[in-house]
Structures are given as C-alpha cells and as structure tokens.
Design a protein around this motif. Structure first.
Motif, PDB file in Angstrom:
ATOM      1  N   GLU A   1     -33.210 -23.295 -49.462  1.00  0.00           N
ATOM      2  CA  GLU A   1     -33.691 -22.789 -48.174  1.00  0.00           C
ATOM      3  C   GLU A   1     -32.667 -21.888 -47.497  1.00  0.00           C
ATOM      4  O   GLU A   1     -33.031 -20.970 -46.755  1.00  0.00           O
TER       5      GLU A   1
ATOM      6  N   GLU B   1     -32.863 -18.542 -49.417  1.00  0.00           N
ATOM      7  CA  GLU B   1     -34.103 -17.870 -49.033  1.00  0.00           C
ATOM      8  C   GLU B   1     -33.993 -17.265 -47.639  1.00  0.00           C
ATOM      9  O   GLU B   1     -34.442 -16.137 -47.400  1.00  0.00           O
TER      10      GLU B   1
ATOM     11  N   ASP C   1     -34.518 -19.138 -58.378  1.00  0.00           N
ATOM     12  CA  ASP C   1     -35.673 -19.619 -57.633  1.00  0.00           C
ATOM     13  C   ASP C   1     -36.497 -18.422 -57.152  1.00  0.00           C
ATOM     14  O   ASP C   1     -36.005 -17.553 -56.430  1.00  0.00           O
TER      15      ASP C   1
ATOM     16  N   ARG D   1     -38.725 -18.131 -54.957  1.00  0.00           N
ATOM     17  CA  ARG D   1     -38.884 -18.014 -53.504  1.00  0.00           C
ATOM     18  C   ARG D   1     -37.805 -17.140 -52.895  1.00  0.00           C
ATOM     19  O   ARG D   1     -38.057 -16.377 -51.951  1.00  0.00           O
TER      20      ARG D   1
ATOM     21  N   GLU E   1     -38.517 -13.460 -51.123  1.00  0.00           N
ATOM     22  CA  GLU E   1     -38.102 -13.172 -49.746  1.00  0.00           C
ATOM     23  C   GLU E   1     -37.266 -11.900 -49.695  1.00  0.00           C
ATOM     24  O   GLU E   1     -37.406 -11.086 -48.777  1.00  0.00           O
TER      25      GLU E   1
ATOM     26  N   GLU F   1     -45.436 -13.552 -57.716  1.00  0.00           N
ATOM     27  CA  GLU F   1     -45.107 -13.792 -56.306  1.00  0.00           C
ATOM     28  C   GLU F   1     -44.124 -12.763 -55.785  1.00  0.00           C
ATOM     29  O   GLU F   1     -44.181 -12.345 -54.631  1.00  0.00           O
TER      30      GLU F   1
ATOM     31  N   LEU G   1     -47.279 -18.665 -59.148  1.00  0.00           N
ATOM     32  CA  LEU G   1     -46.993 -19.990 -58.607  1.00  0.00           C
ATOM     33  C   LEU G   1     -47.926 -21.051 -59.162  1.00  0.00           C
ATOM     34  O   LEU G   1     -47.550 -22.218 -59.314  1.00  0.00           O
TER      35      LEU G   1
ATOM     36  N   ASP H   1     -47.841 -26.888 -51.678  1.00  0.00           N
ATOM     37  CA  ASP H   1     -47.772 -25.700 -50.822  1.00  0.00           C
ATOM     38  C   ASP H   1     -48.445 -24.487 -51.463  1.00  0.00           C
ATOM     39  O   ASP H   1     -48.191 -23.349 -51.065  1.00  0.00           O
TER      40      ASP H   1
END
Length: 506
Positions: free
Chosen positions: A103, A106, A127, A129, A133, A153, A185, A206
């Motif tokens: 996190e 990201e 990752d 994500r 981002e 993604e 995803l 999610d």
C-alpha cells in the motif's frame, strides 16, 4: 464533552492558549477540526501533526507543514501528502519504493515528479496494483511504455491517463499494434471461465462487479475501451465506430465527448437508451439541426438535457420551458443571453418562460422589479433571491402568495432582520424558511431563537454569531450532538465558558 471539544476546536474565537490545551488532548476528530483553523501557528501545526497523523495529512495538503517537519517513518501518510503536493523529499520516494508494504508503494506511485530511478523501480514492481497506479498518473513517455505491459489492469490505467499519447490511446481502444494481453485480475485469482457476481458475498473480494474472463480478459478489455473513450486525448477518428457498439456503456461515454463528430452524433440521436440521448442533447458539440430534432424527443430526461445545452436556440428553449421540468436552475443559455433576449423573455405571456430570466442575479432594475411584481408564484420564487429587492417588494410577495414564496424570500441576501423575524411568525409555518433564516447574515436574535424550535434549523441557528451568548451556552447541553458542536463553535460563545470547558479536561 467530545462534541463540545470538537466544536471548540473549530471555534475561530478560541484563544491560542486554549488551542494549545486542545492539541494536548486531541483525538482524531478534534485534531481534524484543529487542523482546519486558519490561525494555527507553525509550532502548533507541528505539535498537532506529531500527536495525530490524520491531522498531519490535512496540514500537509494545506501547506502548513514542510519536509523538515515530517519523519516519513513515523508519519508515512503525511509524507505521502507532501509528496503529492510536490513538496516532499526525493529520498522519501526512494525509501518508499523499497518499502515491503504494497500500500505504501502504491501510494507513492500516484505522486507527481518522482525521480527517474524511482519510476523505473515502480514500473518493474512485482505487484500489478503498484504498476497500475503509476500508469494512471505518470508522464507520456512512461505511459506509452506501460501500454505494452502484459497485464490488462496496467493497460486500463494507461487508457485513463490523460497524458497518454493519442496514438497510444488509439492502439489501446482497437487492440492493434500492441503485444497480446496475458493476464487480468480475474484470471490472476480465479480459474477461468469465471464471472464475478455483481453482489459478491465474499468480504475479502475486491474484483469489480461483473468482472469476467474466459481466457480473453473480456471485462477488462471493455474497461480499457471505456477509459479511453472517456479520455479527452483520444483522437476523434478513433471515436466514430463506437456509435453503433453493442455496449450501452461505451456508447454512453461517446455521447458526452466534446469532439463528437456529426456522423456519430446523428446515430446516437436515435439510440434506444434515453440516458445516452440525454447526454448527447446536453453536449455543446451537436449542431442546431440535431438540437431541433432532439426537441421532438418524448423523453423528459432528454428534453431536460437539451435545455441545459449552452447552444440551444431560444425559440427551442422557450418551447421546452413548459415541458422539460427544468426547475429552479439558471440555464447556461440564459446565463449568456443578451440584454435584448432577457427583455424579450421577461415579457413572455408564458410564466414558465418568464421563470428563465428570473433566475439571473444581474438583471436590470426595471426587469427585476417587473418580475418581482409578477402574478405567478413560480416566477416570484425564481426572482425572490435577487439582490437589490426592497423590503416592501419582498413583503408584497409574501402577502400575495404566502407559503409558496416564503422560503425563497427568506433566502434573499438583502432581507432585513425585521422581515426575517416576521417570517418566523408566519402561520402556517414554513420549515424550509426557518433553515434559510437560521443561516442568514441579517438574522436577529429573536429570529434565531424562533428557529431553534425547528429540528433541522436548530443546528444552523446554534452556530449563528447573533444568537445571545446565554442561549449559546445553554445549547452546549442539547441532546442533539450537531447542536452541541455548532454552539461550541459559535464565535459568540463567552470566552469564560470556553476556558471553563477546557479547564474541565484537567
């Protein structure tokens, strides 16, 4: 006591020594209100940030803290806030790029002005994500590179990034010229074919509602096209073919584009979905011929959208006035109407048309006064908020139409205190008028005390500085926490009461 302290923390008249005392005991809620104070000194801001990290984030966004005030290890969210404002240290970026917490990496990826070495590290992050981002916010050259990323993604994020080069967006939307997508995803987490339930019962899931993959990553490919169509950098020529696309969502994105070609607009004008036609009707890109064609639509949502088009001809707009349920709104075409057009509209025999210019707040005195004497209550409601109306004019409106115009009269910025007092005594009472009066700058103490009897107006009146100080102090014990906070935040609350409340913390 907690709501009292939250109100005090926001009270502009709270002495600085009492601010210091609140900082010492602040929890998340109190700290949030303290962080919004305009008189907070730098020393107080630093002290507050060190106590409650959430306040540090707000203070950083407001420019009240500098990089020298923040330890990124102790206050990472505040550090991210400064990085987001372009005021953080490059060393912080390198620190977070290697952080084991996904996190944090990201969050870093969405920061502007990252050093090139940090960008490269994030672009290669394991990752997806983090990479997505970065792709969403990065520069044109990096976005162009990430458009070839094997994960859908990441490409979805590139399609949404307005810095992405137009040629790259065109390739993303038609799937040509790029390597094949290998993962999404859905197939990362589920055995394909798989369709995600719109109302998934799994609390830790999610995936987006309706996400699906049969090996072709179809739902994310659809998302890529949707993001690209929403992106203003997408070339116009790449748009046309989607006017007949089987996806309602994609056609809908097309309808609002300011560069919509006439050919595509014509096809959307007969789309079976009224929401698409409504967005098209409001689009400034459509020409007069199409506007007039859409004026014959039977759906009121479409007609309402057309009324909000800044280029709608006045004769079409006056036709729509009685059928489109426009409401109390200053329409874009009316906001730019010439003096002659306003005069013509104000003289219309149709009250629905006279309501249109009555929403303007810069009317010539003669037109304003004529509309203020209009026999139709709907016209009076539209013009009642116009500045410059006299007390006699406002009273005459109430005398003629009573409760139908009372709240609008109460909202007039020039309504004097004596009139507001009389409006609170009107029988039958108008609850919306109480709410308008409770927040009116000209409200008097008697008017405000009357507003305290209305449940929804009470919290507003409790914060009005014209309320008598003894009454404000009594409201600190109210059963409604909104009233308590508003009273504690009232700058007319006696300083002695403030001091006693803070002293009770010892």
């Amino acid at each position: 006591m907690h709501h009292v302290l939250c109100g005090l923390a926001a009270n502009a008249a709270l002495p600085t020594d009492l601010v210091d005392r609140l900082i010492e005991v602040a929890d998340d809620d109190i700290a949030w209100d303290l962080a919004g104070r305009e008189d907070l000194s730098r020393a107080q801001a630093v002290a507050l940030a060190s106590r409650v990290e959430g306040s540090a984030v707000r203070l950083a966004h407001q420019g009240r803290l500098t990089a020298a005030d923040i330890d990124p290890a102790a206050l990472p969210q505040a550090a991210f806030a400064l990085l987001g404002e372009g005021a953080g240290s490059p060393d912080w970026a390198r620190l977070f790029a290697a952080d084991p917490a996904v996190e944090h990496r990201e969050k870093l990826a969405g920061s502007p002005g990252l050093p090139p070495d940090v960008v490269e590290t994030l672009a290669a992050d394991p990752d997806v994500r983090v990479v997505a981002e970065l792709a969403l916010w990065t520069t044109a050259d990096v976005a162009a590179r990430l458009a070839e990323h094997p994960h859908a993604e990441v490409r979805r994020a590139v399609a949404a990034n307005e810095a992405t080069p137009p040629a790259v967006l065109a390739m993303l939307i038609n799937g040509e010229g790029l390597p094949a997508i290998r993962r999404c995803l859905v197939c990362d987490r589920e055995q394909t074919p798989f369709v995600h339930e719109p109302h998934c019962p799994r609390p830790d899931c999610d995936l987006r509602p309706g996400a699906s993959c049969d090996g072709s990553h179809e739902s994310t490919l659809h998302d890529i096209q949707q993001m690209a169509l929403r992106n203003p950098a997408l070339p116009t020529e790449a748009v046309v073919g989607f006017a007949d696309h089987p996806s309602t969502l994609l056609r809908w994105e097309l309808a609002a584009r300011p560069d919509l070609p006439p050919e595509a607009a014509g096809r959307l004008a007969v789309d079976p979905h009224p929401g698409i036609r409504a967005d098209l009707a409001e689009n400034p890109a459509i020409d007069e011929t199409l506007i007039r064609a859409l004026a014959g639509d039977r759906d009121r949502v479409v007609l309402r959208g057309l009324a909000h088009n800044p280029h709608v001809p006045l004769d079409v707009l006056t036709h729509l006035a009685g059928t489109a349920k426009i409401g109390s709104t200053l329409l874009p075409r009316i906001a730019t109407a010439s003096a002659d057009e306003i005069e013509e509209l104000a003289a219309s025999p149709d009250p629905a048309v006279r309501m249109l210019p009555a929403q303007r707040r810069d009317l010539p005195a003669g037109i304003r006064d004529a509309l203020a004497a209009d026999p139709d209550a709907k016209v009076l409601k539209s013009v009642a908020g116009h500045p410059g109306l006299s007390e006699a004019q406002l009273r005459a409106m109430v005398d003629r139409h009573g409760i139908r115009v009372l709240a609008k009269v109460a909202a007039n910025p020039d309504a004097p205190g004596t009139l507001l007092e009389d409006l609170t005594r009107h029988a039958p009472p108008v609850h919306r008028a109480f709410r308008e009066i409770a927040g009116h700058s000209n409200a008097t103490a008697p008017a405000l005390i009357a507003c305290l009897a209305d449940e929804r107006a009470r919290p507003v009146a409790a914060g009005h500085p014209a309320l008598p100080p003894p009454v404000i102090a009594e409201l600190l014990d109210d059963t409604d926490w909104r009233v308590v906070e508003a009273a504690a935040a009232n700058p007319s609350l006696p300083r002695g009461v403030m001091a006693d409340l803070v002293a009770g913390l010892r």
